[in-house]
Write an enzyme that holds these catalytic residues in place. Structure first.
Site, mmCIF file in Angstrom:
data_model
loop_
_atom_site.group_PDB
_atom_site.id
_atom_site.type_symbol
_atom_site.label_atom_id
_atom_site.label_comp_id
_atom_site.label_asym_id
_atom_site.label_seq_id
_atom_site.Cartn_x
_atom_site.Cartn_y
_atom_site.Cartn_z
ATOM 1 N N ARG A 110 105.843 47.919 56.746
ATOM 2 C CA ARG A 110 107.023 47.843 55.872
ATOM 3 C C ARG A 110 107.334 46.382 55.565
ATOM 4 O O ARG A 110 107.640 46.016 54.432
ATOM 5 C CB ARG A 110 108.232 48.513 56.554
ATOM 6 C CG ARG A 110 108.125 50.028 56.591
ATOM 7 C CD ARG A 110 109.419 50.658 57.091
ATOM 8 N NE ARG A 110 109.459 50.746 58.534
ATOM 9 C CZ ARG A 110 109.102 51.822 59.244
ATOM 10 N NH1 ARG A 110 108.704 52.913 58.634
ATOM 11 N NH2 ARG A 110 109.176 51.828 60.558
ATOM 12 N N ASP A 153 110.474 62.392 48.162
ATOM 13 C CA ASP A 153 110.089 63.145 49.362
ATOM 14 C C ASP A 153 110.355 64.625 49.107
ATOM 15 O O ASP A 153 111.249 64.977 48.334
ATOM 16 C CB ASP A 153 110.873 62.667 50.595
ATOM 17 C CG ASP A 153 110.141 62.969 51.898
ATOM 18 O OD1 ASP A 153 109.503 62.059 52.465
ATOM 19 O OD2 ASP A 153 110.187 64.147 52.341
ATOM 20 N N SER A 154 109.577 65.476 49.763
ATOM 21 C CA SER A 154 109.774 66.919 49.576
ATOM 22 C C SER A 154 110.887 67.450 50.468
ATOM 23 O O SER A 154 111.293 68.599 50.327
ATOM 24 C CB SER A 154 108.471 67.667 49.866
ATOM 25 O OG SER A 154 108.043 67.356 51.171
ATOM 26 N N ALA A 191 105.251 65.262 45.702
ATOM 27 C CA ALA A 191 104.779 63.986 45.136
ATOM 28 C C ALA A 191 103.563 64.186 44.226
ATOM 29 O O ALA A 191 103.420 63.492 43.221
ATOM 30 C CB ALA A 191 104.442 63.023 46.266
ATOM 31 N N ASP A 221 102.476 56.895 51.225
ATOM 32 C CA ASP A 221 102.428 57.042 52.696
ATOM 33 C C ASP A 221 102.568 58.514 53.082
ATOM 34 O O ASP A 221 103.568 58.934 53.672
ATOM 35 C CB ASP A 221 103.551 56.201 53.332
ATOM 36 C CG ASP A 221 103.517 56.264 54.853
ATOM 37 O OD1 ASP A 221 102.434 56.525 55.418
ATOM 38 O OD2 ASP A 221 104.566 56.040 55.482
ATOM 39 N N CYS A 265 97.240 58.313 57.764
ATOM 40 C CA CYS A 265 97.429 58.426 59.213
ATOM 41 C C CYS A 265 96.526 59.523 59.764
ATOM 42 O O CYS A 265 96.754 60.046 60.849
ATOM 43 C CB CYS A 265 98.892 58.651 59.580
ATOM 44 S SG CYS A 265 99.624 60.089 58.831
HETATM 45 N N1 SAH Z 1 107.053 56.203 54.599
HETATM 46 C C1 SAH Z 1 107.862 56.842 55.598
HETATM 47 C C2 SAH Z 1 107.090 57.888 56.390
HETATM 48 C C3 SAH Z 1 106.472 58.986 55.556
HETATM 49 S S1 SAH Z 1 106.004 60.382 56.462
HETATM 50 C C4 SAH Z 1 108.498 55.795 56.502
HETATM 51 O O1 SAH Z 1 108.127 54.611 56.437
HETATM 52 O O2 SAH Z 1 109.361 56.154 57.297
HETATM 53 C C5 SAH Z 1 105.548 61.500 55.245
HETATM 54 C C6 SAH Z 1 106.686 62.109 54.446
HETATM 55 O O3 SAH Z 1 106.090 62.895 53.426
HETATM 56 C C7 SAH Z 1 107.608 63.041 55.189
HETATM 57 O O4 SAH Z 1 108.936 62.572 55.045
HETATM 58 C C8 SAH Z 1 107.475 64.406 54.490
HETATM 59 O O5 SAH Z 1 108.714 65.080 54.314
HETATM 60 C C9 SAH Z 1 106.933 64.013 53.153
HETATM 61 N N2 SAH Z 1 106.094 64.979 52.445
HETATM 62 C C10 SAH Z 1 105.160 65.828 52.945
HETATM 63 N N3 SAH Z 1 104.508 66.465 51.943
HETATM 64 C C11 SAH Z 1 105.045 66.023 50.781
HETATM 65 C C12 SAH Z 1 104.780 66.275 49.413
HETATM 66 N N4 SAH Z 1 103.827 67.133 49.037
HETATM 67 N N5 SAH Z 1 105.508 65.610 48.494
HETATM 68 C C13 SAH Z 1 106.467 64.741 48.856
HETATM 69 N N6 SAH Z 1 106.747 64.448 50.134
HETATM 70 C C14 SAH Z 1 106.050 65.081 51.091
#
Ligand code: SAH
Length: 400
Positions: free
Chosen positions: A216, A254-255, A284, A304, A344
């Protein structure tokens, strides 16, 4: 010396190599015989097919991963003092680490990579959150609670053992307060000058993506004056760092409505809740396509996503998903824009991930330069003899 009644797991001839190379996992296929009747999580002695002592470990018949190695010294005894010393070592190893100076939240125990297979302990301010992933940890959970109380003196300890992995160990989910005070609905924490509320009861993982701390900060250095699209934003980590560093605007996608509610709360907490932030709930993969069709552009895009591959078998499907989202994201970048992209999925690996990003740029018809390579934070150490402990990889790319 350890109790001679300790059950013994004998490996097949020639299957001791992995243990000898200090890998902590012994799969059921490598086991030739079990002597005694170890229950789930019990300590066992591991012997080679030739009868040589290899290690102490804990056992679980239910799991493919039948033994996880705890110690390789034949004279060791896996008693309360042993667990105390291992916990204390992990905690001491974090003390004074330069990467953790600007925060009051971090991972104190990173499972196998800290010599404590199956155990996660995260600290959020005055509270600890523990995650027990295996029968071996489950068996000593009350002891670990006591020892953590003694060693860290937290206001309270909360358990979040509700991840999918437990099913493979024959364990059902467990969550709730363990000791001391129950944490408030949101714990106030901070990292890199940005304030966050952490919901340890219903947030993701133990409440926060601690492993992305350094990333970050790295990405925020590119943010000044830029319009930012934070895809998979969770509680706003990347986007808020970017705004604090002078980004012109941020769109968090975010979803999860709960994640975005936290992101909004975090924006307000930092005095960043201006008209320049948008919170968009949705998928997304679909949203980036609608942005592309609407000819939207951003100067800095963060990708991410959650872990797409849990196992090697899922790696190629995961690679297609990484390729897809990154390809469309590249099309949304303004000329000379920056893409910060992460995986990840340990099963995909850093090399493959770079390759996937190369294919994305080829199909997007963009020139791409990798200008930084990123990994996980120092409180998520990597044991190079246990490659599975290296799971997070990231690239900062200039796209033209
Ligand atoms: N970047 C964040 C961590 C992301 S974790 C940080 O720094 O804290 C991944 C995230 O993706 C989760 O919050 C989850 O709710 C979201 N997610 C999972 N599938 C998704 C999708 N298809 N579209 C949008 N968001 C999604």
């Amino acid at each position: 010396m350890s109790d001679p009644a300790t059950p013994t797991v004998r490996l097949k001839k020639g299957r001791e190599k992995s243990v000898a190379r200090r890998h902590p996992w012994i799969f059921s296929g490598a086991v030739s015989r079990i002597e005694g009747e170890p229950g789930p999580g019990d300590v066992v002695r591991v012997m080679s097919g030739d009868g040589a002592f290899l290690a102490w470990g804990y056992f679980n018949r239910e799991s493919q991963l039948q033994v996880r190695v705890l110690d390789r010294d034949p004279s060791s005894v896996i008693d309360d003092g042993w667990w105390r010393r291992r916990l204390d070592l992990a905690i001491q190893r974090r003390a004074g680490l330069p990467g953790l100076e600007a925060t009051n939240m971090c991972r104190l125990v990173h499972a196998e990579a800290d010599g404590l297979p199956g155990l996660i302990v995260d600290r959020y301010g005055d509270f600890l959150v523990v995650q027990s992933l295996t029968a071996g940890i489950e068996r000593v959970k009350p002891l670990l609670g006591e020892l953590l109380g003694e060693l860290c003196k937290p206001r309270g300890i909360y358990e979040r053992s509700d991840s999918d992995g437990r099913r493979m160990e024959g364990l059902s989910p467990a969550a709730g307060p363990v000791a001391g005070e129950t944490p408030p609905k949101t714990i106030k924490a901070h990292e890199g000058g940005v304030k966050f509320v952490v919901d340890v009861e219903s947030g993701h993982k133990t409440g926060f993506y601690l492993d992305q701390r350094d990333n970050r900060r790295a990405v925020a250095r590119y943010a000044t004056g830029r319009s930012v699209l934070d895809l998979f934003s969770y509680s706003g980590g990347f986007g808020l760092y970017a705004l604090a560093a002078g980004a012109r605007s941020a769109t968090m996608v975010d979803s999860s409505a709960g994640a975005l509610a936290l992101a909004r709360q975090n924006a307000e907490l930092n005095g960043l809740a201006t008209g320049d932030i948008e919170f968009v709930e949705g998928n997304a993969f679909d949203l980036v396509r609608s942005y592309r069709d609407a000819a939207k552009h951003y100067d800095l895009i963060i990708v991410d996503p959650p872990r797409f591959a849990q196992t090697r078998a899922q790696a190629s499907k995961a690679e297609r998903a990484y390729k897809d989202i990154n390809l469309v994201a590249m099309k949304l970048l303004s000329p000379g824009g920056i893409l910060a992209t992460f995986s990840c999925s340990g099963a995909v690996g850093a090399e493959n991930f770079s390759r996937v990003i190369a294919w994305s740029s080829l199909d997007a018809g963009r020139d791409l330069q990798i200008i930084e390579r990123l990994s996980q934070g120092c409180d998520h150490p990597v044991n190079p003899l246990f490659p599975e402990s290296q799971y997070l990889t990231g690239l900062i790319c200039r796209v033209s």
